[in-house]
Design a protein around this motif. Structure first.
Motif, short mmCIF file in Angstrom:
data_model
loop_
_atom_site.label_atom_id
_atom_site.label_comp_id
_atom_site.label_asym_id
_atom_site.label_seq_id
_atom_site.Cartn_x
_atom_site.Cartn_y
_atom_site.Cartn_z
N ILE A 997 -41.24 135.74 53.43
CA ILE A 997 -41.79 137.01 52.98
C ILE A 997 -41.97 137.06 51.47
O ILE A 997 -42.96 137.61 50.97
CB ILE A 997 -40.89 138.17 53.49
N LEU A 998 -41.03 136.49 50.71
CA LEU A 998 -41.12 136.60 49.26
C LEU A 998 -42.26 135.76 48.68
O LEU A 998 -43.00 136.25 47.80
CB LEU A 998 -39.78 136.25 48.62
N PRO A 999 -42.47 134.53 49.12
CA PRO A 999 -43.66 133.80 48.65
C PRO A 999 -44.95 134.54 49.02
O PRO A 999 -45.91 134.53 48.25
CB PRO A 999 -43.57 132.45 49.38
N TYR A 1000 -44.94 135.19 50.18
CA TYR A 1000 -46.12 135.96 50.59
C TYR A 1000 -46.41 137.06 49.58
O TYR A 1000 -47.55 137.26 49.14
CB TYR A 1000 -45.88 136.55 51.98
N VAL A 1001 -45.36 137.80 49.20
CA VAL A 1001 -45.53 138.90 48.26
C VAL A 1001 -46.05 138.38 46.91
O VAL A 1001 -46.97 138.94 46.32
CB VAL A 1001 -44.20 139.65 48.07
N ILE A 1002 -45.45 137.32 46.42
CA ILE A 1002 -45.85 136.79 45.11
C ILE A 1002 -47.31 136.35 45.11
O ILE A 1002 -48.07 136.68 44.18
CB ILE A 1002 -44.94 135.61 44.72
N ARG A 1003 -47.72 135.63 46.14
CA ARG A 1003 -49.11 135.15 46.17
C ARG A 1003 -50.09 136.32 46.18
O ARG A 1003 -51.13 136.27 45.51
CB ARG A 1003 -49.33 134.26 47.39
N ASN A 1004 -49.79 137.35 46.93
CA ASN A 1004 -50.71 138.46 47.02
C ASN A 1004 -50.73 139.31 45.75
O ASN A 1004 -51.79 139.76 45.31
CB ASN A 1004 -50.40 139.31 48.24
#
Length: 1008
Positions: A997-1004
């Motif tokens: 979830i955290l890599p997802y948030v950062i990329r977006n």
């Protein structure tokens, strides 16, 4: 005692959304349906640094008129690309007019003027809404208020309105909670993650200031205090000084976070338990159950003239205590909470709701603890994981708000997402008692009545639809305790002696210790402070009045005081080697114990050794401190099954104290009674507790207060001014907290030598391209578990054992054993927490053939190693690992390190019979695949020993994976079986595609 009725609602497979197949990475700022006024609390700070007028300010929250969020997951999932420009135009068109503007109406004041405006559910004129459970109506109101046909669509609203038909299909809906609640054990790693995410944004060339909470975040420091000093009038001050000595670096880090991040409030140590303060804050700005219940819970928000129900998600599983106040709240993993802070709407499966009817009235002498243990057993047997439970019926009128909060608090123990009590007259009385103004209470009642969210038991009740039905006659509740190893193993008090002896006889398990008959009467003699003493199997060595579950309830707290008083009057005294303690959930408890009507009761508690030791969770989370060395030696040298009795909510193995194998949950009055008896091996009906000063036997009935006695003391002792004064003092902090100096940088300066705060490796070598689903090929089994492996087994919070990998790490860095502190306090350091994963000394791994402890077999070599050492050996050789487990894997606290730790150890998947709700979500959030055996199957029935190598045949293209699909698992010895992949929503598939979830948030966020 109770009856069960199943409804026609059946579970069905969820339909696959066609929208996620595009896997668009589009991010788009949301817009309000009307202009968004600036938030007055955009720069919230800790109590110690905020202005005195802080709490008079309206708190900013998610709603139609709030500041637009720059990031919403639903917006990306629903974005079907052919083009950003066209989508922006469509979104601007949608945002110009709210889809439900026609039901946005005024709530008038009785004397003229208005309370504000609100979205009226009755104005929809839809008869389906009248049948909805009250808890579902809160979800409906949120969806309507936030509906923009982009992030939240009219289709989402329709799903909720049609709940009776859609819930069985497990449809997915977005939900935007009004606020987020943290405690320090989970708050420290959350702030560490946020700080690390800022660094990652910098490395990706983006603006690090995009990492800021966009909803109000309250962080209450209540999990760090330990019972180092007990049975002393100076215990509170002494324990707080030790708390600051041990945790100064952590506390300074949290104080830095309150200044570096916007919209974050930190409540200093010594203020109370997070849940209790939250309930108390309902009318002024609010606090957690001690803090959340008493101070932070609003019941109804009034944000710049818009009225809407309060709602909260918290990183403590007992956030549910707020449900007793009629506020929708539940626990989530720290990982999920972090994403929510950053503006991501929660994706959740529309839950079923179990209707639990209460009738009758509890008998004289029966406590709220007896009731909650009974309810826990009933609901655990019924099966309520992933569901809401809503209480109703004529019996509600006899339950105080504190009694309701006690039941709601133990939702995690009976497995429900919420145990919800709709607002009624009892709720309003509590709001007045805890210092809310008459005008605020009038506003709350008027809004809830106008929106059909208020229950008036003086009026005819319309039948509501529930997924299933339960009923309990309160008259059938009897005194009981639960244990010795699980909260739902209830034992009627009259059967306790027989049950205890059965536990001694039975094989090692949840209800067994396998003590040979010839050893069951063994007596261990020792010297305590120069005087002879002895203990046997069942001797009580820890007796603690503790935990948010009970210490917020005046009736059981004052009842404990009356038991102590009567015991003193008759000449009974607790044995001096029993470690006794009292840790109230808030300072209000101290105030009513010191009220002139009951000051003598407080004196008698002190005389029995139950001096106040601090304001926090203490023994209930394993912060029980050390027991006397001579007592500990007598236990270990003689293999004594010693007991702890606590008024807590968790009694899992190894949680309370490493040396207490038997741990029982009991009401505060019974904690005092068992301390006086000195053993759990007693039949209170036929055996005396002790001998009085007149030489006569004293029985439990001789010291047990009547319901009327307790009610009289409560009525004269608990007053509104106590709550107001206590929470005014909280806002001032305390001298030790106020003296902490912190840097003003918005980026954290990591100290590589720190053993408390360490930069985690989650985003090392991260790129803007998602890695996609990971395969699992020829994986070794790291651990093979049975049923009910808890998060305490996976990631213990208590003492760091001297021979553990974590201890070795600390000693190599010059940390003395006395300064090890606990695993919970070191959750800001990934190096220690990875070593502490699966470090519970009571863990049972089938690979070890009966040997208990934190070890496993390294399959290639056959060596027995610590779990951490084995995991690192697999990882260094490039081998994947999986875990086999039974039912209820991950039950207990909402502990994100129970997912982070296995990920850092290299675990790629967990195959279990079933998962606890929050833990399954946390595994997904860290990129670990959760799989369930098919019904009727498990590792044993399939002949799996854990010595095989496992391949999980999961598609490597995310578009080919759907929620809840079946996959085949094969082993190197020719076995093959089918499992269900527990990615439950399209959102979770998106997380998995990004590696968590955290890599997802950062990329977006980086793409904005």
């Amino acid at each position: 005692m109770y009856k069960t009725t199943s409804s026609s609602l059946l579970r069905a497979a969820s339909s696959r959304s066609p929208l996620l197949s595009s896997r668009s990475s589009l991010t788009q700022s949301s817009a309000s349906a009307s202009p968004s006024p600036p938030s007055p609390l955009l720069g919230r700070r800790s109590f110690a640094t905020s202005s005195p007028a802080f709490r008079s300010l309206p708190r900013w929250s998610h709603c139609l008129h709030s500041r637009p969020s720059p990031f919403r997951l639903s917006s990306q999932i629903r974005a079907v690309s052919p083009g950003l420009d066209r989508l922006e135009r469509n979104f601007s068109s949608m945002a110009s007019e709210h889809p439900f503007k026609g039901i946005f109406t005024t709530l008038p004041k009785p004397g003229g003027g208005e309370f504000g405006k609100f979205y009226s559910l009755p104005a929809l004129n839809d008869p389906r809404i009248d049948k909805l459970p009250y808890s579902i109506r809160i979800l409906l109101e949120s969806a309507i208020r936030n509906c923009d046909n982009f992030q939240v669509t009219k289709e989402d609203v329709e799903k909720i309105i049609d709940w009776e038909k859609t819930a069985p299909k497990q449809v997915e809906i977005p939900f935007k909670p009004a606020r987020v609640l943290l405690q320090d054990f989970t708050g420290v790693p959350a702030v560490v993650d946020l700080a690390c995410m800022r660094d990652a944004m910098n490395k990706l060339g983006s603006d690090s200031n995009k990492i800021n909470p966009l909803v109000p975040v309250d962080l209450v420091i209540d999990h760090s205090v330990q019972v180092d000093v007990a049975r002393s009038e100076n215990a509170v001050q002494a324990n707080m000084e030790l708390e600051f000595q041990r945790n100064k670096e952590r506390f300074a880090f949290l104080k830095w976070g309150s200044t570096a991040f916007q919209n974050m409030l930190v409540v200093p140590p010594g203020s109370g338990i997070v849940h209790q303060v939250t309930i108390l804050q309902c009318a002024t700005p609010c606090f957690w159950f001690s803090v959340n219940l008493e101070y932070l819970g609003r019941v109804v928000f009034n944000t710049q003239g818009v009225l809407y129900p309060d709602s909260v998600v918290g990183t403590d599983s007992h956030t549910t205590m707020i449900d007793g106040l009629g506020v929708a709240g539940w626990g989530v993993g720290g990982i999920e909470a972090e994403a929510t802070m950053l503006g991501q709407p929660m994706s959740m499966v529309l839950p079923g709701v179990v209707g639990f009817k209460l009738s009758g009235k509890m008998r004289n002498g029966v406590t709220a603890t007896d009731l909650v243990l009974t309810v826990t057993q009933i609901l655990r047997k019924h099966g309520v994981v992933g569901k809401f439970v809503e209480f109703y019926g004529d019996g509600m009128s006899g339950l105080s708000l504190a009694d309701r909060a006690t039941i709601a608090n133990m939702s995690p123990e009976y497995g429900a997402t919420m145990g919800f009590f709709p607002v009624d007259h009892v709720t309003l009385q509590y709001l007045k008692l805890t210092g809310r103004s008459d005008e605020t209470v009038a506003m709350i009642e008027a809004y809830l009545r106008a929106n059909n969210m208020f229950v008036d038991y003086n009026e005819p009740q319309q039948d509501r639809a529930y997924s299933s039905y339960l009923e309990l006659n309160l008259d059938n509740v009897e005194p009981c305790i639960s244990g010795p190893k699980r909260p739902h193993d209830r034992v009627p008090l009259k059967e306790m002696k027989a049950d205890w002896n059965s536990c001694l006889d039975s094989k090692v398990g949840f209800k067994g210790f396998a003590i040979p008959k010839e050893a069951q009467e063994k007596v261990a003699n020792f010297s305590f402070n120069g005087k002879p003493a002895e203990i046997t199997h069942g001797s009580v060595v820890i007796a603690a009045i503790t935990s948010c579950t009970n210490t917020s309830n005046p009736s059981v707290m004052l009842g404990a005081g009356l038991v102590a008083k009567k015991a003193c009057d008759l000449g009974l005294q607790v044995k001096p080697w029993i470690k006794t303690s009292l840790a109230p959930g808030s300072g209000v408890v101290t105030k009513y114990l010191l009220k002139r009507y009951v000051i003598l009761i407080s004196k008698y508690l002190n005389q029995q050794g139950f001096n106040i030791v601090g304001y926090g969770c203490t023994t209930c989370i394993g912060n029980s401190g050390e027991i006397n060395e001579s007592v500990g030696a007598a236990i270990t040298e003689n293999d004594i099954v010693a007991a702890a009795v606590l008024s807590g909510n968790r009694n899992f193995e190894g949680r309370v104290h490493p040396l207490t194998r038997a741990n029982y949950l009991a009401s505060p009055p019974l904690v005092v009674a068992y301390a006086l008896a000195g053993t759990v091996n007693i039949d209170f009906e036929t055996e005396p507790i002790g001998t009085g000063k007149n030489g006569k036997d004293v029985f439990l009935r001789d010291i047990w207060p009547t319901t009327e006695e307790i009610a009289e003391v409560v009525q004269s002792s608990v007053l509104p001014d106590m709550f107001r004064a206590t929470y005014e003092s909280i806002t001032k902090g305390n001298p030790m907290w106020n003296e902490l100096s912190v840097p003003e940088n918005t980026l954290y300066s990591w100290d590589p030598k720190s053993t408390y705060i360490h930069e985690p490796p989650y985003f090392k070598d991260m790129t803007m391209d998602p890695p996609g689903p990971h395969s699992v090929n020829d994986a070794y089994c790291l651990l093979n578990f049975g049923d009910s492996i808890t998060t305490d087994h996976i990631s213990p919070a208590g003492n760091i054992q001297k021979d553990s990998p974590a201890a070795k790490y600390l000693m190599e860095r010059g940390v003395d054993r006395k300064d090890f502190n606990s695993y919970g306090s070191r959750r800001g350091n990934d190096e220690i927490m990875a070593r502490g994963t699966f470090a519970n000394i009571r863990i049972v791994n089938k690979l070890m053939n009966g040997e208990v402890g934190p070890k496993t077999v390294h399959i290639p070599s056959g060596e027995k190693l610590s779990v951490f050492d084995a995991a690192m050996r697999y990882k260094s050789s490039g081998e994947d690992t999986i875990i086999l487990a039974g039912a209820e894997y991950g039950s207990g606290s909402s502990r994100d390190w129970a997912a982070k730790g296995p990920m850092l150890q290299g675990v790629k998947a967990v195959i279990a019979k079933s998962f606890e709700r929050i833990h399954r979500s946390n595994l997904v959030g860290m990129g670990i695949i959760p799989l369930c055996f098919k019904s009727g199957e498990d590792a044993d029935t399939l002949g799996l020993t854990g010595h095989e190598r496992y391949t999980i045949h999961l598609p490597t293209d995310i578009s080919e994976i759907r929620p809840g699909q079946d996959v085949t698992v094969t082993t190197d010895n020719g076995k093959s079986f089918t499992c269900t992949v527990r990615f439950d929503t399209e959102v979770e598939l998106a997380y998995f595609n990004h590696g968590g979830i955290l890599p997802y948030v950062i990329r977006n966020l980086s793409k904005q």
